[in-house]
Design an enzyme around this catalytic site. Structure first.
Site, PDB file in Angstrom:
ATOM      1  N   SER A 193      -7.001   4.240  22.166  1.00 14.24           N
ATOM      2  CA  SER A 193      -6.140   3.124  21.807  1.00 14.24           C
ATOM      3  C   SER A 193      -5.282   3.574  20.642  1.00 14.24           C
ATOM      4  O   SER A 193      -5.802   4.072  19.643  1.00 14.24           O
ATOM      5  CB  SER A 193      -7.004   1.929  21.396  1.00 14.24           C
ATOM      6  OG  SER A 193      -6.186   0.836  21.064  1.00 14.24           O
ATOM      7  N   ARG A 216     -21.068   0.123  25.361  1.00 14.80           N
ATOM      8  CA  ARG A 216     -20.830  -0.742  24.210  1.00 14.80           C
ATOM      9  C   ARG A 216     -22.067  -0.685  23.316  1.00 14.80           C
ATOM     10  O   ARG A 216     -23.104  -1.250  23.650  1.00 14.80           O
ATOM     11  CB  ARG A 216     -20.567  -2.174  24.675  1.00 14.80           C
ATOM     12  CG  ARG A 216     -20.096  -3.119  23.585  1.00 14.80           C
ATOM     13  CD  ARG A 216     -19.953  -4.528  24.125  1.00 14.80           C
ATOM     14  NE  ARG A 216     -18.926  -4.624  25.149  1.00 14.80           N
ATOM     15  CZ  ARG A 216     -17.642  -4.911  24.882  1.00 14.80           C
ATOM     16  NH1 ARG A 216     -17.258  -5.155  23.666  1.00 14.80           N
ATOM     17  NH2 ARG A 216     -16.770  -4.969  25.869  1.00 14.80           N
ATOM     18  N   ARG A 245     -20.440  -1.188  14.732  1.00 13.95           N
ATOM     19  CA  ARG A 245     -19.901  -2.476  15.157  1.00 13.95           C
ATOM     20  C   ARG A 245     -21.020  -3.429  15.564  1.00 13.95           C
ATOM     21  O   ARG A 245     -21.952  -3.031  16.265  1.00 13.95           O
ATOM     22  CB  ARG A 245     -18.929  -2.284  16.336  1.00 13.95           C
ATOM     23  CG  ARG A 245     -17.767  -1.408  15.905  1.00 13.95           C
ATOM     24  CD  ARG A 245     -16.719  -1.268  16.967  1.00 13.95           C
ATOM     25  NE  ARG A 245     -15.671  -0.369  16.474  1.00 13.95           N
ATOM     26  CZ  ARG A 245     -14.606   0.005  17.163  1.00 13.95           C
ATOM     27  NH1 ARG A 245     -14.428  -0.468  18.379  1.00 13.95           N
ATOM     28  NH2 ARG A 245     -13.723   0.819  16.639  1.00 13.95           N
ATOM     29  N   GLU A 285     -11.460   1.324  28.554  1.00 10.08           N
ATOM     30  CA  GLU A 285     -10.722   1.884  27.424  1.00 10.08           C
ATOM     31  C   GLU A 285     -11.393   3.146  26.859  1.00 10.08           C
ATOM     32  O   GLU A 285     -12.580   3.152  26.526  1.00 10.08           O
ATOM     33  CB  GLU A 285     -10.623   0.832  26.311  1.00 10.08           C
ATOM     34  CG  GLU A 285      -9.975   1.382  25.042  1.00 10.08           C
ATOM     35  CD  GLU A 285      -9.962   0.362  23.895  1.00 10.08           C
ATOM     36  OE1 GLU A 285      -9.880  -0.856  24.169  1.00 10.08           O
ATOM     37  OE2 GLU A 285     -10.029   0.795  22.730  1.00 10.08           O
TER      38      GLU A 285
END
Length: 424
Positions: A351, A276, A261, A348
């Site tokens: 999901s 992240r 990502r 999180e």
RNA sequence: GGAGGCGUCGCCUAGUCUGGUCUAUGGCGCCCGCCUGCUAAGCGGGUUUGGGGCUACAACCCCAUCGAGGGUUCAAAUCCCUCCGCCUCCGCCA
């Protein structure tokens, strides 16, 4: 993509869904307008095309003067047909373009509003009280360095910011976590797949990642390929353009893959550690099932996720994500958020999305329609069973005053240790 | 990297040179019916997908669909161009 027929027959329902998402309901009318134009021109095209074909057959039979007369007559028709085909196709393309911008119909009960408007469905465990334990918790990176588990500096040396090495016990802990997730999925009847993480445009767009998330995606210009940010892309593409037989129940797949990502919009956010990052591992569940079974299946996926979090002995909460934070394909999304002590908040960890028939329609994943002749789109769902990020929660929550970290019982056999101790 | 071959409605396959008789052939499989102690065989019919019209989301009619997209033509599975995939041989490299 939603069903154009739903939009024609019940536009108010679509408008309401758009409203709940905080998206533009006027898009509905723009689609309807393009649809009207398309159908008008298409009907006209088909009528003339039929005529052209009839005369064409006469041409084949005729000869001499009769033939030249027919040719002169039909030449005009041919030009008109070409013209109408063009405008028909143009209208269809416009309709498609607009239709794709409409998100999935939100399921009744999903809270309206944006990121902050989620509903908490359940909270498991208590945030650990380090005051009672009598020491100040170290964050996951301090622990990672102390244990020789995470090396950010060398990650940056080789690849830049938001890259890292997992070292020794860190790498082994990740492997153990992923292995346990795969094992549990296998025991639950999932079929494991090894998947491509480099995919073509069709697969990327089909899964819905070139719309809102286009900036998030790594693209290999020279080859026209994309690096996937989740194996959902490959798993969704797996049965694209196929007619599935679901009479024996849902098709459940699980895959472990590297995810990439760009984190383009996240400058300055979560810059410390591996919360992240540009590259991580993830075990993903993916299900193809009948539309009427989708909501039940969604609950099952959530239950499998929770089972995994329970096995990691983490405290977490389950939220029903608000409509505005769903992303286009999802009709409902449940996140499980694990407690991160040094941040004093939930982050999180899993999901799971119910995409109903939205993603499947675009992918062309169908089944025989049990109620009438023809086919209908199936439903697709996905959910997380483990990711590299879980290491953050594991390290921070199970740390002890001396900097060592307790290994959850379920991981001990895979890791071959009950505790990860600081390096000498 | 070089040369060549192939891609047809589940699978196999005819058709492509020589454009119109293709409304795409035949076989296998599958579905329905007949026949029949049962099964098999036999016989008859059906069997791509997407869309539009009309409607009960039926029946029916129409359009598109021969790997994908363009082009030529009154007319394209068939001719031309581009792209994609698969296979074979040669070279190169693990």
């Amino acid at each position: 993509m939603i069903d154009i027929r739903t939009l024609r027959e019940d536009p108010d329902r679509v408008r309401a869904s758009q409203q709940a998402r905080g998206e533009d309901p006027a898009l509905v009318d723009a689609v309807l307008e393009a649809d009207r134009r398309h159908r008008h021109d298409l009907t006209e095209f088909e009528r003339l095309r039929a005529e052209q074909k009839t005369v064409g057959k006469q041409v084949a039979q005729a000869s001499g003067e009769e033939k030249s007369a027919l040719l002169a007559e039909v030449k005009d028709t041919a030009a008109r047909v070409k013209e109408l085909d063009r405008s028909q196709a143009e209208a269809a393309q416009e309709r498609e373009r607009l239709l794709r911008r409409i998100g999935n119909l939100v399921i009744e009960g999903v809270p309206a509003g944006g990121e902050e408007d989620f509903r908490v469905l359940d909270t498991v465990g208590q945030p650990r009280d380090f005051t009672a334990d009598g020491f100040e918790p170290r964050d996951h990176l301090q622990l990672g360095e102390l244990l020789g588990a995470i090396d950010m500096a060398r990650g940056a040396k080789v690849s830049g910011s938001r890259f890292y090495f997992l070292t020794g016990p860190g790498a082994r802990l990740e492997t153990a976590l992923l292995t346990l997730a795969l094992q549990r999925a296998h025991e639950a009847g999932f079929v494991q797949l090894g998947v491509p993480t480099l995919v073509g445009e069709e697969a990327m767009a089909g899964a819905g990642f070139l719309d809102a998330h286009a900036d998030e995606v790594y693209r290999l210009e020279a080859d026209g390929l994309y690096l996937t940010g989740t194996s959902e892309v490959a798993l969704a593409g797996y049965h694209a353009d196929e007619i599935l037989d679901l009479t024996d129940g849902p098709r459940r797949y699980v895959a472990s893959s590297t995810c990439y990502r760009r984190e383009a919009g996240a400058h300055g956010k979560d810059t410390r550690g591996i919360i992240r990052v540009h590259q991580f591992q993830k075990v993903e569940m993916f299900v193809y099932c009948r539309l009427e079974d989708a909501e039940t299946e969604h609950e099952r996926l959530l239950a499998w996720e929770r089972g995994m979090l329970d096995a990691m002995e983490l405290s977490y909460r389950v939220i029903d994500v608000a409509a505005g934070d769903l992303g286009g394909p999802a009709a409902r999304k449940y996140d499980c958020e694990g407690w991160v002590p040094t941040q004093g908040r939930y982050r999180e960890l899993t999901s799971t999305s119910n995409c109903t028939d939205y993603q499947a329609r675009r992918l062309g994943a169908r089944e025989r329609d049990p109620n009438r002749s023809g086919t209908r789109p199936v439903a697709t769902l996905n959910g997380t069973l483990a990711t590299t990020r879980w290491l953050v929660a594991l390290l921070e929550n199970h740390q002890r005053a001396d900097g060592s970290v307790r290994v959850p019982a379920a991981l001990q056999p895979l890791l071959g240790a009950e505790v990860i101790a600081p390096r000498e």
